[in-house]
Design an enzyme around this catalytic site. Structure first.
Site, PDB file in Angstrom:
ATOM      1  N   ARG A   1       0.205   7.696  -2.571  1.00 23.05           N
ATOM      2  CA  ARG A   1       0.772   8.751  -1.709  1.00 23.05           C
ATOM      3  C   ARG A   1       2.238   9.022  -2.050  1.00 23.05           C
ATOM      4  O   ARG A   1       2.695  10.151  -2.021  1.00 23.05           O
ATOM      5  CB  ARG A   1       0.619   8.353  -0.228  1.00 23.05           C
ATOM      6  CG  ARG A   1      -0.720   8.765   0.354  1.00 23.05           C
ATOM      7  CD  ARG A   1      -1.021   8.015   1.611  1.00 23.05           C
ATOM      8  NE  ARG A   1      -1.370   6.625   1.335  1.00 23.05           N
ATOM      9  CZ  ARG A   1      -1.435   5.667   2.244  1.00 23.05           C
ATOM     10  NH1 ARG A   1      -1.167   5.946   3.492  1.00 23.05           N
ATOM     11  NH2 ARG A   1      -1.791   4.445   1.909  1.00 23.05           N
TER      12      ARG A   1
ATOM     13  N   ARG B   1      -0.491   8.891 -10.233  1.00 16.24           N
ATOM     14  CA  ARG B   1      -0.552   7.671  -9.419  1.00 16.24           C
ATOM     15  C   ARG B   1       0.148   6.486 -10.092  1.00 16.24           C
ATOM     16  O   ARG B   1       0.742   5.637  -9.431  1.00 16.24           O
ATOM     17  CB  ARG B   1      -2.017   7.320  -9.119  1.00 16.24           C
ATOM     18  CG  ARG B   1      -2.732   8.381  -8.286  1.00 16.24           C
ATOM     19  CD  ARG B   1      -4.184   7.992  -8.054  1.00 16.24           C
ATOM     20  NE  ARG B   1      -4.304   6.692  -7.438  1.00 16.24           N
ATOM     21  CZ  ARG B   1      -4.158   6.453  -6.132  1.00 16.24           C
ATOM     22  NH1 ARG B   1      -3.935   7.466  -5.311  1.00 16.24           N
ATOM     23  NH2 ARG B   1      -4.268   5.249  -5.651  1.00 16.24           N
TER      24      ARG B   1
ATOM     25  N   HIS C   1       2.710   3.281  -8.992  1.00 14.42           N
ATOM     26  CA  HIS C   1       2.539   1.837  -9.228  1.00 14.42           C
ATOM     27  C   HIS C   1       3.750   1.270  -9.977  1.00 14.42           C
ATOM     28  O   HIS C   1       4.189   0.158  -9.704  1.00 14.42           O
ATOM     29  CB  HIS C   1       1.266   1.578 -10.040  1.00 14.42           C
ATOM     30  CG  HIS C   1       0.001   1.958  -9.311  1.00 14.42           C
ATOM     31  ND1 HIS C   1      -0.212   1.628  -7.989  1.00 14.42           N
ATOM     32  CD2 HIS C   1      -1.112   2.638  -9.707  1.00 14.42           C
ATOM     33  CE1 HIS C   1      -1.393   2.092  -7.607  1.00 14.42           C
ATOM     34  NE2 HIS C   1      -1.961   2.713  -8.628  1.00 14.42           N
TER      35      HIS C   1
ATOM     36  N   ASP D   1       0.829  -1.211   0.000  1.00 19.77           N
ATOM     37  CA  ASP D   1       0.000   0.000   0.000  1.00 19.77           C
ATOM     38  C   ASP D   1       0.864   1.261   0.000  1.00 19.77           C
ATOM     39  O   ASP D   1       1.987   1.251   0.514  1.00 19.77           O
ATOM     40  CB  ASP D   1      -0.897  -0.021   1.251  1.00 19.77           C
ATOM     41  CG  ASP D   1      -2.054   0.949   1.127  1.00 19.77           C
ATOM     42  OD1 ASP D   1      -2.264   1.516   0.034  1.00 19.77           O
ATOM     43  OD2 ASP D   1      -2.751   1.154   2.143  1.00 19.77           O
TER      44      ASP D   1
ATOM     45  N   GLU E   1       1.188 -13.684  12.193  1.00 18.79           N
ATOM     46  CA  GLU E   1       1.680 -12.482  12.865  1.00 18.79           C
ATOM     47  C   GLU E   1       1.445 -11.307  11.910  1.00 18.79           C
ATOM     48  O   GLU E   1       1.643 -11.438  10.698  1.00 18.79           O
ATOM     49  CB  GLU E   1       3.193 -12.608  13.138  1.00 18.79           C
ATOM     50  CG  GLU E   1       3.549 -13.649  14.177  1.00 18.79           C
ATOM     51  CD  GLU E   1       3.040 -13.290  15.566  1.00 18.79           C
ATOM     52  OE1 GLU E   1       2.880 -12.084  15.860  1.00 18.79           O
ATOM     53  OE2 GLU E   1       2.805 -14.215  16.355  1.00 18.79           O
TER      54      GLU E   1
ATOM     55  N   ASN F   1     -10.780  -2.655  -6.350  1.00 22.41           N
ATOM     56  CA  ASN F   1      -9.958  -1.767  -7.192  1.00 22.41           C
ATOM     57  C   ASN F   1     -10.540  -1.540  -8.587  1.00 22.41           C
ATOM     58  O   ASN F   1     -10.177  -0.579  -9.269  1.00 22.41           O
ATOM     59  CB  ASN F   1      -8.522  -2.296  -7.329  1.00 22.41           C
ATOM     60  CG  ASN F   1      -7.682  -2.088  -6.077  1.00 22.41           C
ATOM     61  OD1 ASN F   1      -6.729  -2.814  -5.831  1.00 22.41           O
ATOM     62  ND2 ASN F   1      -8.031  -1.084  -5.266  1.00 22.41           N
TER      63      ASN F   1
ATOM     64  N   ARG G   1      -5.099  -1.936   8.729  1.00 21.79           N
ATOM     65  CA  ARG G   1      -6.314  -2.653   8.312  1.00 21.79           C
ATOM     66  C   ARG G   1      -5.904  -3.885   7.515  1.00 21.79           C
ATOM     67  O   ARG G   1      -4.818  -3.942   6.962  1.00 21.79           O
ATOM     68  CB  ARG G   1      -7.139  -1.781   7.352  1.00 21.79           C
ATOM     69  CG  ARG G   1      -7.955  -0.692   7.950  1.00 21.79           C
ATOM     70  CD  ARG G   1      -8.932  -0.151   6.879  1.00 21.79           C
ATOM     71  NE  ARG G   1      -8.235   0.426   5.738  1.00 21.79           N
ATOM     72  CZ  ARG G   1      -7.719   1.656   5.706  1.00 21.79           C
ATOM     73  NH1 ARG G   1      -7.794   2.425   6.776  1.00 21.79           N
ATOM     74  NH2 ARG G   1      -7.112   2.114   4.629  1.00 21.79           N
TER      75      ARG G   1
ATOM     76  N   ARG H   1       1.762  -5.065   6.110  1.00 22.76           N
ATOM     77  CA  ARG H   1       1.094  -4.005   5.362  1.00 22.76           C
ATOM     78  C   ARG H   1       1.937  -2.741   5.441  1.00 22.76           C
ATOM     79  O   ARG H   1       2.337  -2.318   6.529  1.00 22.76           O
ATOM     80  CB  ARG H   1      -0.303  -3.714   5.906  1.00 22.76           C
ATOM     81  CG  ARG H   1      -0.990  -2.634   5.059  1.00 22.76           C
ATOM     82  CD  ARG H   1      -2.434  -2.387   5.405  1.00 22.76           C
ATOM     83  NE  ARG H   1      -3.045  -1.512   4.413  1.00 22.76           N
ATOM     84  CZ  ARG H   1      -4.302  -1.529   4.042  1.00 22.76           C
ATOM     85  NH1 ARG H   1      -5.132  -2.396   4.588  1.00 22.76           N
ATOM     86  NH2 ARG H   1      -4.766  -0.691   3.131  1.00 22.76           N
TER      87      ARG H   1
HETATM   88  C1  FPP Z   1      -1.952   0.265  -3.321  1.00 27.23           C
HETATM   89  O1  FPP Z   1      -1.501   1.580  -3.362  1.00 27.23           O
HETATM   90  C2  FPP Z   1      -1.406  -0.492  -4.433  1.00 27.23           C
HETATM   91  C3  FPP Z   1      -2.139  -1.016  -5.461  1.00 27.23           C
HETATM   92  C4  FPP Z   1      -3.607  -0.898  -5.539  1.00 27.23           C
HETATM   93  C5  FPP Z   1      -1.496  -1.735  -6.574  1.00 27.23           C
HETATM   94  C6  FPP Z   1      -0.302  -2.561  -6.231  1.00 27.23           C
HETATM   95  C7  FPP Z   1       0.454  -2.804  -7.479  1.00 27.23           C
HETATM   96  C8  FPP Z   1       1.794  -2.791  -7.582  1.00 27.23           C
HETATM   97  C9  FPP Z   1       2.699  -2.653  -6.432  1.00 27.23           C
HETATM   98  C10 FPP Z   1       2.462  -2.906  -8.900  1.00 27.23           C
HETATM   99  C11 FPP Z   1       2.002  -4.002  -9.783  1.00 27.23           C
HETATM  100  C12 FPP Z   1       2.308  -5.348  -9.261  1.00 27.23           C
HETATM  101  C13 FPP Z   1       2.374  -6.436 -10.024  1.00 27.23           C
HETATM  102  C14 FPP Z   1       2.541  -7.778  -9.386  1.00 27.23           C
HETATM  103  C15 FPP Z   1       2.301  -6.370 -11.495  1.00 27.23           C
HETATM  104  P1  FPP Z   1      -2.562   2.761  -3.450  1.00 27.23           P
HETATM  105  O2  FPP Z   1      -2.707   3.144  -4.877  1.00 27.23           O
HETATM  106  O3  FPP Z   1      -3.837   2.377  -2.776  1.00 27.23           O
HETATM  107  O4  FPP Z   1      -1.820   3.881  -2.642  1.00 27.23           O
HETATM  108  P2  FPP Z   1      -2.496   5.046  -1.771  1.00 27.23           P
HETATM  109  O5  FPP Z   1      -3.240   4.386  -0.656  1.00 27.23           O
HETATM  110  O6  FPP Z   1      -1.307   5.823  -1.293  1.00 27.23           O
HETATM  111  O7  FPP Z   1      -3.361   5.825  -2.706  1.00 27.23           O
END
Ligand code: FPP
Length: 254
Positions: free
Chosen positions: A28, A37, A41, A24, A212, A72, A199, A193
């Site tokens: 941010r 954003r 990623h 997560d 854990e 999502n 959460r 996390r």
């Molecule tokens: C949460 O951050 C992250 C995601 C919804 C996507 C996770 C994806 C990756 C790490 C890259 C792709 C991975 C693979 C395996 C191809 P958020 O966008 O919710 O962050 P925020 O809470 O700060 O807005």
């Protein structure tokens, strides 16, 4: 292996067999840098590569990453498209890493909404990596929601009972497990996390009954080997009792 653990100061620590991660904080991370954003990623995907390599190096057998939740899908269209395209690129780019290191790629979740071409490429790599002598299983949760998974399992079991294939009194935790997406992998020992949120967000609810939990403020794109090592050390320092008393555990260990 001993030398590798020594190199990272992990000698004498218990290495979890299975680590699950909620990655997560990508959004941010990008916002702090005035980037969109998707940049967050993309940077997050690089950390996936690093953490996968490192996990394999120190002998972790199962790594389960929350890449895209069932919720999502309701993110802005551009972001969903960007994440899907990132997945497609990742499958292409990381094929060598998985094959060279005997890592099996496994998916959990409802992949029906994943664009067909991307889904096919992802599942093809999953099949290709399953057919080798794998040493580690990398599970990617995609279109995954734990309540959906549990509901699906309950419905499957109900149908078996209705058809007379299963007796209600024979339903136990093992029956449930055999109907979950994670039927062929053990429960996580450690769940991490990132980004300061405390959460679980509909992730592996059944499976983390005795895991854990480790929360860190570090945003996923900043999560480096060193942070991962900290989490493993903290895990190793905790006492896992599975609901038993310390005395019972001590007796079992003797
Ligand atoms: C949460 O951050 C992250 C995601 C919804 C996507 C996770 C994806 C990756 C790490 C890259 C792709 C991975 C693979 C395996 C191809 P958020 O966008 O919710 O962050 P925020 O809470 O700060 O807005």
């Amino acid at each position: 292996m001993k030398e590798r653990l020594e190199k990272y100061g992990l000698n004498g620590y218990t290495i979890p067999e299975h680590i699950a991660i909620i990655m997560d904080g990508n959004g941010r991370w990008a916002k702090k840098r005035l980037r969109n954003r998707l940049k967050g990623h993309t940077e997050g995907e690089k950390r996936v590569d690093e953490i996968v390599r490192f996990s394999r190096e120190i002998g972790i057998k199962f790594l389960t990453l929350y890449a895209f939740s069932s919720e999502n899908w309701s993110r802005p269209e551009d972001e969903v498209k960007g994440l899907m395209s990132l997945l497609a690129q990742s499958v292409k780019k990381r094929r060598g890493l998985l094959l060279d290191n005997n890592i099996r790629l496994n998916f959990i979740g409802d992949l029906s909404n994943v664009p067909e071409k991307i889904r096919e490429a992802a599942l093809a790599l999953s099949e290709e990596t399953a057919s080798q002598n794998y040493e580690m299983t990398l599970t990617v949760a995609l279109g995954y929601g734990s309540r959906d998974e549990i509901l699906k399992a309950v419905k499957d079991i109900a149908v078996q009972v209705k058809n007379g294939e299963l007796n209600v009194d024979d339903i136990d935790a093992q029956t449930m497990k055999s109907h979950l997406y994670t039927h062929d992998i053990p429960d996580p020992d450690l769940m991490i996390r990132t980004s300061g949120e405390i959460r679980i967000s509909n992730y592996l609810l059944w499976q983390i009954a005795y895991s854990e939990l480790y929360f860190t403020d570090v945003l996923w794109p900043d999560f480096k080997k060193e942070n991962f090592i900290d989490a493993i050390k903290e895990y190793s320092n905790r006492e896992r009792r599975f609901g038993k008393t310390t005395e019972q555990i001590d007796k079992e260990l003797k």
